[in-house]
Design a protein around this motif. Sequence first.
Motif, PDB file in Angstrom:
ATOM      1  N   ILE A 141      -3.555   2.844  -3.917  1.00 66.01           N
ATOM      2  CA  ILE A 141      -3.420   2.971  -2.455  1.00 66.01           C
ATOM      3  C   ILE A 141      -1.961   3.183  -2.026  1.00 66.01           C
ATOM      4  O   ILE A 141      -1.622   3.051  -0.849  1.00 66.01           O
ATOM      5  CB  ILE A 141      -4.061   1.787  -1.689  1.00 66.01           C
ATOM      6  N   ASN A 142      -1.122   3.521  -3.008  1.00 65.73           N
ATOM      7  CA  ASN A 142       0.290   3.858  -2.728  1.00 65.73           C
ATOM      8  C   ASN A 142       1.027   2.790  -1.919  1.00 65.73           C
ATOM      9  O   ASN A 142       1.347   2.984  -0.749  1.00 65.73           O
ATOM     10  CB  ASN A 142       0.385   5.203  -1.986  1.00 65.73           C
ATOM     11  N   LEU A 143       1.283   1.668  -2.566  1.00 65.28           N
ATOM     12  CA  LEU A 143       2.005   0.578  -1.904  1.00 65.28           C
ATOM     13  C   LEU A 143       3.401   1.033  -1.495  1.00 65.28           C
ATOM     14  O   LEU A 143       4.106   1.674  -2.289  1.00 65.28           O
ATOM     15  CB  LEU A 143       2.129  -0.622  -2.841  1.00 65.28           C
ATOM     16  N   PRO A 144       3.813   0.708  -0.275  1.00 65.58           N
ATOM     17  CA  PRO A 144       5.171   1.065   0.158  1.00 65.58           C
ATOM     18  C   PRO A 144       6.226   0.415  -0.741  1.00 65.58           C
ATOM     19  O   PRO A 144       6.059  -0.734  -1.167  1.00 65.58           O
ATOM     20  CB  PRO A 144       5.247   0.500   1.588  1.00 65.58           C
ATOM     21  N   GLU A 145       7.278   1.127  -1.025  1.00 66.20           N
ATOM     22  CA  GLU A 145       8.350   0.681  -1.926  1.00 66.20           C
ATOM     23  C   GLU A 145       8.940  -0.655  -1.492  1.00 66.20           C
ATOM     24  O   GLU A 145       9.265  -1.515  -2.317  1.00 66.20           O
ATOM     25  CB  GLU A 145       9.456   1.762  -1.949  1.00 66.20           C
ATOM     26  N   GLU A 146       9.062  -0.850  -0.170  1.00 65.84           N
ATOM     27  CA  GLU A 146       9.711  -2.083   0.315  1.00 65.84           C
ATOM     28  C   GLU A 146       8.907  -3.359   0.059  1.00 65.84           C
ATOM     29  O   GLU A 146       9.390  -4.467   0.282  1.00 65.84           O
ATOM     30  CB  GLU A 146      10.059  -1.976   1.819  1.00 65.84           C
ATOM     31  N   LEU A 147       7.669  -3.205  -0.438  1.00 66.46           N
ATOM     32  CA  LEU A 147       6.860  -4.395  -0.755  1.00 66.46           C
ATOM     33  C   LEU A 147       7.041  -4.857  -2.195  1.00 66.46           C
ATOM     34  O   LEU A 147       6.476  -5.868  -2.594  1.00 66.46           O
ATOM     35  CB  LEU A 147       5.367  -4.095  -0.524  1.00 66.46           C
ATOM     36  N   SER A 148       7.823  -4.118  -2.967  1.00 67.95           N
ATOM     37  CA  SER A 148       7.906  -4.391  -4.407  1.00 67.95           C
ATOM     38  C   SER A 148       8.344  -5.817  -4.754  1.00 67.95           C
ATOM     39  O   SER A 148       7.959  -6.362  -5.781  1.00 67.95           O
ATOM     40  CB  SER A 148       8.826  -3.383  -5.095  1.00 67.95           C
ATOM     41  N   GLY A 149       9.100  -6.440  -3.876  1.00 68.13           N
ATOM     42  CA  GLY A 149       9.565  -7.798  -4.161  1.00 68.13           C
ATOM     43  C   GLY A 149       8.623  -8.904  -3.703  1.00 68.13           C
ATOM     44  O   GLY A 149       8.902 -10.089  -3.923  1.00 68.13           O
ATOM     45  N   GLU A 150       7.515  -8.545  -3.061  1.00 63.08           N
ATOM     46  CA  GLU A 150       6.598  -9.568  -2.515  1.00 63.08           C
ATOM     47  C   GLU A 150       5.907 -10.353  -3.635  1.00 63.08           C
ATOM     48  O   GLU A 150       5.285  -9.792  -4.523  1.00 63.08           O
ATOM     49  CB  GLU A 150       5.530  -8.900  -1.632  1.00 63.08           C
ATOM     50  N   LYS A 151       6.038 -11.681  -3.556  1.00 65.49           N
ATOM     51  CA  LYS A 151       5.465 -12.576  -4.571  1.00 65.49           C
ATOM     52  C   LYS A 151       3.941 -12.450  -4.683  1.00 65.49           C
ATOM     53  O   LYS A 151       3.373 -12.600  -5.768  1.00 65.49           O
ATOM     54  CB  LYS A 151       5.813 -14.032  -4.237  1.00 65.49           C
ATOM     55  N   VAL A 152       3.264 -12.185  -3.561  1.00 66.14           N
ATOM     56  CA  VAL A 152       1.804 -12.127  -3.562  1.00 66.14           C
ATOM     57  C   VAL A 152       1.299 -11.054  -4.528  1.00 66.14           C
ATOM     58  O   VAL A 152       0.212 -11.167  -5.097  1.00 66.14           O
ATOM     59  CB  VAL A 152       1.254 -11.878  -2.127  1.00 66.14           C
ATOM     60  N   LEU A 153       2.108 -10.040  -4.783  1.00 63.77           N
ATOM     61  CA  LEU A 153       1.685  -8.942  -5.661  1.00 63.77           C
ATOM     62  C   LEU A 153       1.689  -9.342  -7.137  1.00 63.77           C
ATOM     63  O   LEU A 153       1.167  -8.617  -7.987  1.00 63.77           O
ATOM     64  CB  LEU A 153       2.567  -7.705  -5.449  1.00 63.77           C
ATOM     65  N   ASP A 154       2.269 -10.528  -7.437  1.00 61.36           N
ATOM     66  CA  ASP A 154       2.235 -11.033  -8.813  1.00 61.36           C
ATOM     67  C   ASP A 154       0.910 -11.733  -9.126  1.00 61.36           C
ATOM     68  O   ASP A 154       0.651 -12.103 -10.268  1.00 61.36           O
ATOM     69  CB  ASP A 154       3.392 -12.023  -9.055  1.00 61.36           C
ATOM     70  N   GLN A 155       0.099 -11.939  -8.086  1.00 60.39           N
ATOM     71  CA  GLN A 155      -1.188 -12.620  -8.270  1.00 60.39           C
ATOM     72  C   GLN A 155      -2.292 -11.617  -8.607  1.00 60.39           C
ATOM     73  O   GLN A 155      -2.130 -10.410  -8.462  1.00 60.39           O
ATOM     74  CB  GLN A 155      -1.563 -13.373  -6.989  1.00 60.39           C
ATOM     75  N   ARG A 156      -3.434 -12.165  -9.046  1.00 58.80           N
ATOM     76  CA  ARG A 156      -4.605 -11.335  -9.302  1.00 58.80           C
ATOM     77  C   ARG A 156      -5.543 -11.407  -8.095  1.00 58.80           C
ATOM     78  O   ARG A 156      -5.491 -12.364  -7.323  1.00 58.80           O
ATOM     79  CB  ARG A 156      -5.344 -11.809 -10.553  1.00 58.80           C
ATOM     80  N   ALA A 157      -6.420 -10.416  -8.014  1.00 55.95           N
ATOM     81  CA  ALA A 157      -7.318 -10.296  -6.861  1.00 55.95           C
ATOM     82  C   ALA A 157      -8.135 -11.560  -6.604  1.00 55.95           C
ATOM     83  O   ALA A 157      -8.328 -11.970  -5.462  1.00 55.95           O
ATOM     84  CB  ALA A 157      -8.267  -9.106  -7.059  1.00 55.95           C
ATOM     85  N   GLU A 158      -8.587 -12.209  -7.676  1.00 59.70           N
ATOM     86  CA  GLU A 158      -9.504 -13.356  -7.519  1.00 59.70           C
ATOM     87  C   GLU A 158      -8.828 -14.625  -6.994  1.00 59.70           C
ATOM     88  O   GLU A 158      -9.501 -15.611  -6.705  1.00 59.70           O
ATOM     89  CB  GLU A 158     -10.214 -13.655  -8.842  1.00 59.70           C
ATOM     90  N   THR A 159      -7.495 -14.600  -6.865  1.00 59.24           N
ATOM     91  CA  THR A 159      -6.804 -15.816  -6.408  1.00 59.24           C
ATOM     92  C   THR A 159      -6.584 -15.847  -4.895  1.00 59.24           C
ATOM     93  O   THR A 159      -6.221 -16.876  -4.343  1.00 59.24           O
ATOM     94  CB  THR A 159      -5.436 -15.966  -7.112  1.00 59.24           C
ATOM     95  N   LEU A 160      -6.807 -14.721  -4.208  1.00 58.46           N
ATOM     96  CA  LEU A 160      -6.503 -14.648  -2.768  1.00 58.46           C
ATOM     97  C   LEU A 160      -7.713 -15.005  -1.895  1.00 58.46           C
ATOM     98  O   LEU A 160      -8.834 -14.555  -2.166  1.00 58.46           O
ATOM     99  CB  LEU A 160      -6.018 -13.245  -2.376  1.00 58.46           C
ATOM    100  N   SER A 161      -7.465 -15.777  -0.860  1.00 63.33           N
ATOM    101  CA  SER A 161      -8.516 -16.102   0.112  1.00 63.33           C
ATOM    102  C   SER A 161      -8.650 -14.952   1.112  1.00 63.33           C
ATOM    103  O   SER A 161      -7.833 -14.021   1.115  1.00 63.33           O
ATOM    104  CB  SER A 161      -8.139 -17.379   0.878  1.00 63.33           C
ATOM    105  N   VAL A 162      -9.666 -15.041   1.964  1.00 55.52           N
ATOM    106  CA  VAL A 162      -9.855 -14.018   3.009  1.00 55.52           C
ATOM    107  C   VAL A 162      -8.593 -13.892   3.853  1.00 55.52           C
ATOM    108  O   VAL A 162      -8.097 -12.786   4.100  1.00 55.52           O
ATOM    109  CB  VAL A 162     -11.065 -14.369   3.911  1.00 55.52           C
ATOM    110  N   ASP A 163      -8.044 -15.035   4.297  1.00 59.22           N
ATOM    111  CA  ASP A 163      -6.853 -15.007   5.160  1.00 59.22           C
ATOM    112  C   ASP A 163      -5.647 -14.383   4.452  1.00 59.22           C
ATOM    113  O   ASP A 163      -4.847 -13.682   5.070  1.00 59.22           O
ATOM    114  CB  ASP A 163      -6.507 -16.423   5.640  1.00 59.22           C
ATOM    115  N   GLN A 164      -5.535 -14.628   3.145  1.00 61.42           N
ATOM    116  CA  GLN A 164      -4.423 -14.035   2.385  1.00 61.42           C
ATOM    117  C   GLN A 164      -4.600 -12.519   2.253  1.00 61.42           C
ATOM    118  O   GLN A 164      -3.627 -11.778   2.279  1.00 61.42           O
ATOM    119  CB  GLN A 164      -4.312 -14.694   1.007  1.00 61.42           C
TER     120      GLN A 164
END
Length: 259
Positions: free
Chosen positions: A223-246
Amino acid sequence: MSSVRPKKHLGQHFLKDLNIAKSIADGLTGHGGYDKVVEIGPGTGVLTQFLLQNKQETSVIEIDRESVAYLKQHYPQLDGRIIEGDFLRLNMEERFPGKFGVVGNFPYNISSQIFFKILDLKQQVPEVVCMIQKEVADRLISAPGNKAYGILSVFLQAYYELEYLFTVPPNVFNPPPKVNSAVIRLKRNEREALNCDEVLFRRVVKAGFQMRRKTLRNALKPINLPEELSGEKVLDQRAETLSVDQYVELTNLISSCQK
């Protein structure tokens, strides 16, 4: 015993146990104030007979002509409320313009598709009580961090509170399925809409789980993540760890960078 034969290509397993049928009918609480109930795949009416004792007006949707003929003969009180057709293809907004509950022993081969259609009808369907494959039920009610948690868990939990009611063994069906079944209840929550771009939300969730073993950083590459998001910690997680709100937060994060 009825003369209607269960058809394999329709995924039919007819419930024989009247106590279980009554428990399913009793599972409807009227949450959300609906006065009509739609039963999907009534077969020979084992569940229908108990729904007709409830205060809500019952309609049934059945794709099998043999079952339709049986229902017309044995349940004259359903006159005008037996719809012969495929729930997945019917225009439900047209046929039931107001609120309605959904109930049924869902054919296992299309249960996920039924839930996706219910999601499209979420403003009209405040409550669902259904019997599905136990493994699917476990997935739907799974919490984040659980291996069973998946795409449909996130989508349904965004708009419904899910409850596991009881397990149903194979021997109460004709023919018996090879797996256990379960009855679950969905109650519409207070959320009118997600506080994000819902189309993008669906894309993010689907992309994340399609490569669930990878981190979101890698899974969301399509989905072509914007370059400026590369440092976001949430992207180090896997899909199954995020809640609806996350997932809503992540969607907003991506959306704000794409503008």
